[in-house]
Design an enzyme around this catalytic site. Structure first.
Site, PDB file in Angstrom:
ATOM      1  N   TYR A  73       0.830  -1.203   0.000  1.00 42.68           N
ATOM      2  CA  TYR A  73       0.000   0.000   0.000  1.00 42.68           C
ATOM      3  C   TYR A  73       0.869   1.260   0.000  1.00 42.68           C
ATOM      4  O   TYR A  73       1.838   1.388   0.754  1.00 42.68           O
ATOM      5  CB  TYR A  73      -0.918   0.044   1.230  1.00 42.68           C
ATOM      6  CG  TYR A  73      -1.578   1.395   1.393  1.00 42.68           C
ATOM      7  CD1 TYR A  73      -2.653   1.753   0.580  1.00 42.68           C
ATOM      8  CD2 TYR A  73      -1.084   2.330   2.293  1.00 42.68           C
ATOM      9  CE1 TYR A  73      -3.223   3.013   0.684  1.00 42.68           C
ATOM     10  CE2 TYR A  73      -1.648   3.584   2.408  1.00 42.68           C
ATOM     11  CZ  TYR A  73      -2.721   3.928   1.593  1.00 42.68           C
ATOM     12  OH  TYR A  73      -3.282   5.163   1.680  1.00 42.68           O
ATOM     13  N   GLY A  80      -5.140   5.922  -0.091  1.00 48.40           N
ATOM     14  CA  GLY A  80      -6.499   6.014   0.427  1.00 48.40           C
ATOM     15  C   GLY A  80      -7.476   5.208  -0.378  1.00 48.40           C
ATOM     16  O   GLY A  80      -7.268   4.022  -0.669  1.00 48.40           O
ATOM     17  N   ASN A 215       2.426  10.669   6.610  1.00 44.01           N
ATOM     18  CA  ASN A 215       1.378   9.837   7.177  1.00 44.01           C
ATOM     19  C   ASN A 215       1.690   9.534   8.646  1.00 44.01           C
ATOM     20  O   ASN A 215       2.131   8.446   9.003  1.00 44.01           O
ATOM     21  CB  ASN A 215       1.282   8.535   6.368  1.00 44.01           C
ATOM     22  CG  ASN A 215       0.146   7.645   6.809  1.00 44.01           C
ATOM     23  OD1 ASN A 215       0.257   6.435   6.752  1.00 44.01           O
ATOM     24  ND2 ASN A 215      -0.957   8.234   7.232  1.00 44.01           N
ATOM     25  N   ARG A 316     -10.400  29.385  48.714  1.00 40.84           N
ATOM     26  CA  ARG A 316     -10.410  28.201  49.571  1.00 40.84           C
ATOM     27  C   ARG A 316     -10.327  26.896  48.783  1.00 40.84           C
ATOM     28  O   ARG A 316      -9.734  25.918  49.225  1.00 40.84           O
ATOM     29  CB  ARG A 316     -11.696  28.237  50.417  1.00 40.84           C
ATOM     30  CG  ARG A 316     -11.801  27.156  51.434  1.00 40.84           C
ATOM     31  CD  ARG A 316     -12.938  27.339  52.437  1.00 40.84           C
ATOM     32  NE  ARG A 316     -14.009  28.191  52.058  1.00 40.84           N
ATOM     33  CZ  ARG A 316     -15.299  27.844  52.095  1.00 40.84           C
ATOM     34  NH1 ARG A 316     -15.636  26.612  52.448  1.00 40.84           N
ATOM     35  NH2 ARG A 316     -16.245  28.692  51.787  1.00 40.84           N
TER      36      ARG A 316
END
Length: 558
Positions: A73, A80, A215, A316
């Protein structure tokens, strides 16, 4: 240490005094990021041969996969939703170049130089783990840019935080190959020109190297790291504000005693906040104990008394709010340091087995949630400081400090009634506080489906980090206004009676004079913000064990 403006480079004299940061993919800390990004500390790839072996091993494994014709890939496929389209191995180099080109569409203001430096360092460290299948030369080039003071010009907008920070990081990749613009020696020049002057050659990308740079989560994590460093410093400032508020209002110091925090309700951050305040109140002749307040009440002997044995919540309960910020800082630091010491791109290659793992480590969900939480905790502190300021300037509550801290004049004096002191400052502080609070919407809830429905669940981590940074900067201005009012009140009350906050008062008074009559104070605000940011405001005020702004904060484990 000084940094050449724009170039962000330390001098030769400084280099010998500062230990360089070693990049090995495993041990980079948030403080290391700050040292390199802001301090100009040099960064080098670790000389440990195991580090280089992992890096080289991953790159070689990928090379063999490509040679065997195995589809990978982003190397021999499109990106994508275009993954179905195969790319010839001979075109793999060109594919990486095209990736950088089509992602060059960032918009908006450009990232501050110091933050862009953080991005470079973190990306180098991510890749140094050896699972991203890049050459050591690419990692070295990222570090060379840092050490030469060459910083990519990165537009801030354009990332959805998964598949990493594609658009912003494309500007980092472009600088590596000599494209687009960079900051260099105080100017914006072309990357090609900066590389030439620095004696560096543009990198020629190997298959996957463009994808490995763009990426990942380095952009969002770089912004987040800088926001975290600033928020940690701001937590110390908030504790200082609480201590000074207690003093100038002649407040009760008992709510900060150990019993209430270390024993009765031992949240780690609450314990630290109270300890900071106690430390700063040491030696004060203005604060009162609970027993003192009771004695005063008895001495009055009335049914309705002027004196009180409890202060308002903003005093406080201050450790219960600033303490939340301290605890958020603790767990956020663990998440961010995990992120900066991770492999955050896709796919990843195991150098041992040569197996390719396609996953989603580029998703910035942890960064997004961390920044949403940090943003909320910091905004809450802004509200706390704004409420303290109200008590200090309002003559109904400030125990004879006068209306808006103006100098008291007799009725017949020509200045009587003309001055309004810190009235405008309180209005400005209210505006800033509302702005900070209004930005509390979590960006992690705004996932968008994009990129042809391939990226159908995204983190929005980069936007979350930018918004957290913006809130921190707003609250720095809130703190500056409050500190100026506190110094004014201390002068009226008697600054010589302050405890260890006297050092803070002296630091501010060295640069900002007492307000004797009405004048514009916008420059004063900028001055004090600068003192907060450069660390000079709290220099030497806290010991390391009691909240030093340079010390690292980790909540103790149960």
């Amino acid at each position: 240490m000084t940094i050449d403006q724009g170039a962000q480079r330390i001098s030769d004299d400084d280099v010998s005094e500062v230990s360089p940061v070693q990049v090995d993919g495993h041990r980079l800390s948030l403080d290391d990021v700050g040292r390199v990004a802001r301090g100009g500390t040099l960064a080098f790839l670790s000389a440990d041969p195991r580090v280089r072996e992992r890096i080289v091993g991953g790159a070689r494994r990928l090379e063999r996969l490509i040679e065997s014709g195995t589809p990978v890939y982003g190397v021999t496929t499109g990106f994508g939703a275009s993954v179905r389209r195969r790319v010839d191995s001979q075109s793999a180099h060109l594919l990486q170049e095209r990736l950088i080109e089509f992602l060059g569409n960032g918009t908006g203001p450009t990232l501050p130089t110091e933050t862009a430096r953080a991005v470079l360092l973190i990306r180098a460290n991510n890749l140094a783990r050896g699972y991203s299948a890049v050459r050591p030369e690419l990692i070295q080039m990222l570090l060379d840019l840092l050490n030469a003071g060459i910083t990519p010009v990165i537009p801030e907008e354009g990332s959805v935080g998964a598949s990493g920070d594609l658009v912003p990081l494309s500007y980092v990749a472009a600088a590596l190959v000599g494209r687009r613009s960079v900051h260099f020696r105080g100017r914006v020049v072309t990357a090609k020109e900066a590389l030439r002057v620095a004696g560096l050659s543009p990198l020629v990308l190997e298959p996957k190297e463009g994808l490995s740079v763009v990426n990942g989560t380095a952009y969002m994590t770089g912004i987040a790291a800088m926001a975290w460093l600033d928020a940690r410093r701001l937590a110390n400032v908030a504790d200082a504000c609480t201590a000074m508020t207690t003093e100038v209002l002649r407040g009760i110091t008992t709510p900060f005693e150990r019993f209430l925090h270390d024993v009765a309700k031992p949240h780690a951050g609450q314990i630290r906040s109270a300890a900071n305040i106690r430390h700063l109140l040491t030696g004060s002749r203005l604060g009162r104990t609970y027993a003192d307040a009771v004695d005063e009440l008895i001495a009055e002997g009335k049914v309705v008394n002027q004196n009180e044995i409890q202060d308002a919540y903003s005093i406080r309960c201050a450790p219960h709010f600033t303490g939340v910020l301290w605890d958020v800082l603790a767990w956020v630091s663990r998440w961010l340091e995990t992120e900066i010491n991770s492999s955050t791109d896709n796919p990843l290659v195991d150098p041992q087995s040569a197996e390719v793992f396609s996953g989603g480590n580029f998703s910035g969900g942890h960064v997004a949630m961390a920044m949403d939480s940090l943003k909320a905790a910091v905004a809450s502190v802004a509200d706390l400081l704004d409420r303290q300021l109200e008590l200090v300037v309002d003559e109904r509550f400030n125990r004879a400090l006068g209306p808006n801290l103006v100098v008291s004049y007799p009725d017949e004096h020509p200045e009587f009634g003309l001055n309004h002191g810190f009235k405008g400052m309180q209005i400005a502080c209210s505006s800033l506080t509302a702005d900070a609070l209004s930005r509390g919407m979590p960006l992690s809830a705004f996932s968008r489906s994009t990129e042809c429905h391939n990226q159908d669940k995204v983190s929005m981590g980069a936007t979350a980090a930018r918004k957290a940074r913006d809130v921190v900067e707003i609250v720095e201005r809130v703190a500056a206004i409050h500190l100026l009012a506190l110094c004014q009140a201390a002068d009226i009350r008697g600054a010589d009676k302050l405890g260890r906050t006297k050092a803070i008062h002296a630091s501010i008074r060295a640069k900002v004079p007492f307000v004797g009559h009405d004048r514009a104070m916008d420059g004063d605000i900028r001055t004090v913000v600068g003192m907060i940011r450069d660390g000079s405001l709290l220099a030497g005020v806290y010991p390391t064990e009691c909240g030093s702004s340079e010390g690292r904060w980790r909540a103790p484990r149960p």
